[in-house]
Write a protein that holds these residues in place. Sequence first.
Motif, PDB file in Angstrom:
ATOM      1  N   VAL A   1       0.659  -1.410   0.335  1.00 22.35           N
ATOM      2  CA  VAL A   1      -0.112   0.176  -0.336  1.00 22.35           C
ATOM      3  C   VAL A   1       0.851   1.262   0.418  1.00 22.35           C
ATOM      4  N   ALA A   2       0.543   2.171  -0.817  1.00 20.69           N
ATOM      5  CA  ALA A   2       1.264   3.584  -0.729  1.00 20.69           C
ATOM      6  C   ALA A   2       0.475   4.441  -0.589  1.00 20.69           C
ATOM      7  N   CYS A   3       0.502   5.039   0.549  1.00 20.89           N
ATOM      8  CA  CYS A   3      -0.409   6.396   0.846  1.00 20.89           C
ATOM      9  C   CYS A   3       0.856   8.008   0.701  1.00 20.89           C
ATOM     10  N   ILE A   4      -0.806   8.560  -0.297  1.00 20.64           N
ATOM     11  CA  ILE A   4      -0.224   9.767  -0.721  1.00 20.64           C
ATOM     12  C   ILE A   4      -1.567  10.766  -0.466  1.00 20.64           C
ATOM     13  N   GLY A   5       0.050  12.325   0.177  1.00 24.61           N
ATOM     14  CA  GLY A   5      -1.472  13.430   0.183  1.00 24.61           C
ATOM     15  C   GLY A   5      -2.351  14.127  -0.894  1.00 24.61           C
ATOM     16  N   GLY A   6      -2.813  14.473  -1.004  1.00 22.38           N
ATOM     17  CA  GLY A   6      -2.958  15.174  -2.405  1.00 22.38           C
ATOM     18  C   GLY A   6      -2.050  16.352  -3.319  1.00 22.38           C
ATOM     19  N   ARG A   7      -2.633  17.617  -1.837  1.00 18.42           N
ATOM     20  CA  ARG A   7      -2.145  18.392  -2.260  1.00 18.42           C
ATOM     21  C   ARG A   7      -1.284  19.626  -0.895  1.00 18.42           C
ATOM     22  N   TRP A   8      -1.815  19.309   0.326  1.00 19.42           N
ATOM     23  CA  TRP A   8      -1.641  20.265   1.169  1.00 19.42           C
ATOM     24  C   TRP A   8       0.007  19.415   1.776  1.00 19.42           C
ATOM     25  N   ALA A   9       0.176  19.460   2.991  1.00 25.19           N
ATOM     26  CA  ALA A   9       0.902  19.598   4.168  1.00 25.19           C
ATOM     27  C   ALA A   9       0.196  18.990   4.789  1.00 25.19           C
ATOM     28  N   VAL A  10      -1.291  18.993   5.959  1.00 21.86           N
ATOM     29  CA  VAL A  10      -1.997  18.346   6.150  1.00 21.86           C
ATOM     30  C   VAL A  10      -2.470  17.146   5.933  1.00 21.86           C
ATOM     31  N   ASP A  11      -2.372  17.465   4.639  1.00 22.89           N
ATOM     32  CA  ASP A  11      -2.584  16.539   3.663  1.00 22.89           C
ATOM     33  C   ASP A  11      -1.526  14.886   3.704  1.00 22.89           C
ATOM     34  N   ALA A  12      -0.427  15.702   3.300  1.00 26.63           N
ATOM     35  CA  ALA A  12       0.607  14.653   3.848  1.00 26.63           C
ATOM     36  C   ALA A  12       0.712  13.558   4.756  1.00 26.63           C
ATOM     37  N   LEU A  13       0.165  14.524   6.345  1.00 22.82           N
ATOM     38  CA  LEU A  13       0.443  14.243   7.320  1.00 22.82           C
ATOM     39  C   LEU A  13      -0.571  13.605   8.096  1.00 22.82           C
ATOM     40  N   ALA A  14      -1.906  13.631   7.166  1.00 24.50           N
ATOM     41  CA  ALA A  14      -2.860  12.343   6.972  1.00 24.50           C
ATOM     42  C   ALA A  14      -2.076  11.038   6.827  1.00 24.50           C
ATOM     43  N   ALA A  15      -1.482  11.237   5.112  1.00 23.35           N
ATOM     44  CA  ALA A  15      -0.728   9.884   4.650  1.00 23.35           C
ATOM     45  C   ALA A  15      -0.076   9.515   5.884  1.00 23.35           C
ATOM     46  N   GLU A  16       0.367  10.538   6.049  1.00 21.59           N
ATOM     47  CA  GLU A  16       1.768   8.739   6.790  1.00 21.59           C
ATOM     48  C   GLU A  16       0.708   8.725   8.043  1.00 21.59           C
ATOM     49  N   MET A  17      -0.245   9.229   8.854  1.00 20.63           N
ATOM     50  CA  MET A  17      -1.149   8.253   9.673  1.00 20.63           C
ATOM     51  C   MET A  17      -1.087   7.142   9.340  1.00 20.63           C
ATOM     52  N   ALA A  18      -1.785   7.275   7.971  1.00 21.04           N
ATOM     53  CA  ALA A  18      -2.748   6.094   7.190  1.00 21.04           C
ATOM     54  C   ALA A  18      -1.839   5.155   7.348  1.00 21.04           C
ATOM     55  N   ALA A  19      -0.682   5.348   6.834  1.00 20.63           N
ATOM     56  CA  ALA A  19       0.205   4.048   6.491  1.00 20.63           C
ATOM     57  C   ALA A  19       0.970   3.568   7.855  1.00 20.63           C
ATOM     58  N   HIS A  20       1.250   4.834   8.793  1.00 27.58           N
ATOM     59  CA  HIS A  20       0.967   3.865  10.283  1.00 27.58           C
ATOM     60  C   HIS A  20       0.141   2.745  10.858  1.00 27.58           C
TER      61      HIS A  20
END
Length: 818
Positions: free
Chosen positions: A506-525
């Motif tokens: 599974v690859a988690c990608i933040g869509g646009r902003w930095a908060v999207d990237a933070l949510a992607a890190e949470m989802a990956a963990h």
Amino acid sequence: MAADMRGAKEEPVEPEVAKQNLQDQRVDASGWRETHWQDTSDSEQRLTSQELQYGPTSRTPIMNSLVSMAVITAALYFGRDLLVPLAFAILISFVLDPLVTWLKRVGVPRAAAVTLVVAATLGLIAATGFFAATQLRQIGNNLPTYETNITKKLRDFGRDLRKPGILDQYSRVFGKVEKEIGAVQAAPGPRVAPPTQVELVTVGKPMARLMGWVETFVPTIASAGIVIVFVFLILLDRGDLRDRLLRLMGGNLHRATDALSEIGERVSKYLTMQLVVNATYGVPMTIGLLVIGVPGALVWGLLAALLRFVPYAGPLISAVFPLTLAFAIDPGWNMVLWTLALILVLELISNNIIEPWLYGSSTGLSTLSLILAALFWTALWGPMGLILSTPITVTLLVAGRYLPALNFLEVLLGSSRALDEPTRLHQRLLAGDTEDAVELALEHAEKTSPEDFYTQVGLGTLQLATNAHGTVATAEHRHRVVSGMEQVLEELREQYPPEPGLPVKVACIGGRWAVDALAAEMAAHVLTLKGYGSRVVQVGNVSAEHFAQLDLDGIDVVCLCYFSPSPTTHARFFVRRLKRRWPHTQIILAAWNHLPDPKEPSPVKQIGADALVTSLDELMLQAGTLLDHADPYVPAPLPENEKERLRALQSSGLLQEGMRSRLDTYARHAADAFDCTIAQVSLVDDQWQLVHGYAGSDGPLTGLAPEQAAPRDQALCSHVVALGQTLVVPDVQRDARFAGNQLLRERGIRFYAGAPLRDSDGMILGTLCLLDTQPRSLTSRDILLLESMAAELMALVKRSQAAVEQPPPDMDLAPGAA
């Protein structure tokens, strides 16, 4: 700062995406448009439309509130002669009303019941006072015999104080210095004889002494009489007083009724628990003093129990009497020390074990508010205010919970946190207090789990940051949130490392902003902790060159994370590019701020994704399904007493054909009470869930007719039978236990709540359950109501079975018929 929030530098993209970018910059995550001034050199000159609309905060409401509080405080102080007896009478009424209600229930008229209860209470008080006076008189007669012990101990104590000790040398030096200074400062002069003090002693006449006693005791007797009159009147016409209070409170009748009910429950529970705590203190005190040999042990134990109704000061006062008496009667110090040890042990046990265990959350007040309330009411009303402080403060707390104008009282007085967990974490990040933010995150993860922290706190914090973006948040605020949350996530990854050797699928990608990237890190963990190997792929933009550099080899599922409420345009372009380059990759769109609209079609097909999720729980379910790792639906196990339960079901009378229409009536009442699409009385036999009471609309669940039954292994009611307790599933599709149930999917059931139907032997025969096609939730009070309705139904069925030989012409199974 803005670059930190929005990711890497933007490159030219397709026109539709660029247009969406411009719209996203003008619309915040909650969908509200904000109008800003053009860029200026001074950031303080930038005003939002909210500031232009509302302007600076007016001071008039604050001044009005302060003046109102001052007037109310003055009225409470100057009207204490009337308000104190009234408040004390209301407090006593809470204690005596259950007895009056019980007598009325057994057939005694209310007036007679009130008279009997009040008379019995006065008689009990008089008997207690007479007993205490008799015991104290006997102790007083023996006091002269203890005079020798008292004199000897005082002399020995004084002699010990006069013995030379360590400080004598210092005292002697300071004494000499003081004498020398006094001699130098003394001026010579004639000695003047000091004036002679003359004291006039008048012998009072008997009539004057009598009038003095009258002035001392008459106010107390008058206040006691007023309290008795108030208690009698309140108990006699409680319903009319309640109606008048509801009329005075005005506003929403439902909220006012709930407020009065909760006030009564909390105050009654507090007084009952206080009585139990005092008894658990007074009885051991009496036994201990009897063993030690202190005279009047019964009186001191009773006094200790009564004085504990006075917070803080009462226990201290009650301890003085047995200690003084032990000091007087024992020539040595053993009795005093044993008595002191007894009091200290009982205080420690009562304060640290019994009170927290029995009180629990009966008052809902914080410790600080209890102390401040005691000081405030004592300053206004004296000792009686100290006794009444806790019940009055509980009343104010409940009023603040239900009345909007008094909401500030719940914040000031309540024991619950003023800020929820996501808001607390967001505030720590805004303040730059990263250490405290990390501590909050680790504390929550240790109490529950890191997955629960991400679900309940982490995403909520990012949603708050997204909603504030472009409105009240400055560039510095956004930078603090992003950098602080990165440290929080890094600490959590170190404390809870994933299982090594997991294949990354599974690859988690933040869509646009930095908060999207933070949510992607949470989802990956979270996915990694659940056993699904995941990693984060950084994406700066959606240009063709950047897509050519992406490394998605070996990836089966891609999770795109967005906080924008409408990421359709950008996500569609992103998904199209991903599908074009990696056609076999399955894509999950995680739209954390998306609010599904039943009237609008799902944006999944429009975007081209394979699934849409709005929470981490849904993400785990969908990822497991797409990776073929989803746990299948597991039927409920059989209870240990299954054979006895089936025999009880056959003999209960619930399976009789004539009972079905009556159970339908009860189900209809349940559906109306909870405003639910479907309510049913379900019985669980060895193979089927039998629906013998049904109420529902002709909606999408027409297949769930009363004459049809569901297989037991597919019925949620079988889980209630196995668990032995009420089961509430707010959203079936988001619950990992039931998301794979094919029958629930076919019938479109999203919500389930079932309370067990128990017979007199405790056997669970079925459930009274609620179902709906939309996710919903039940409060704790709703769950208690559902359980009470299930118990009431079984009680009515039992009475119907008892009268089966001579059935009544029309048995009403409606709630409340009992």
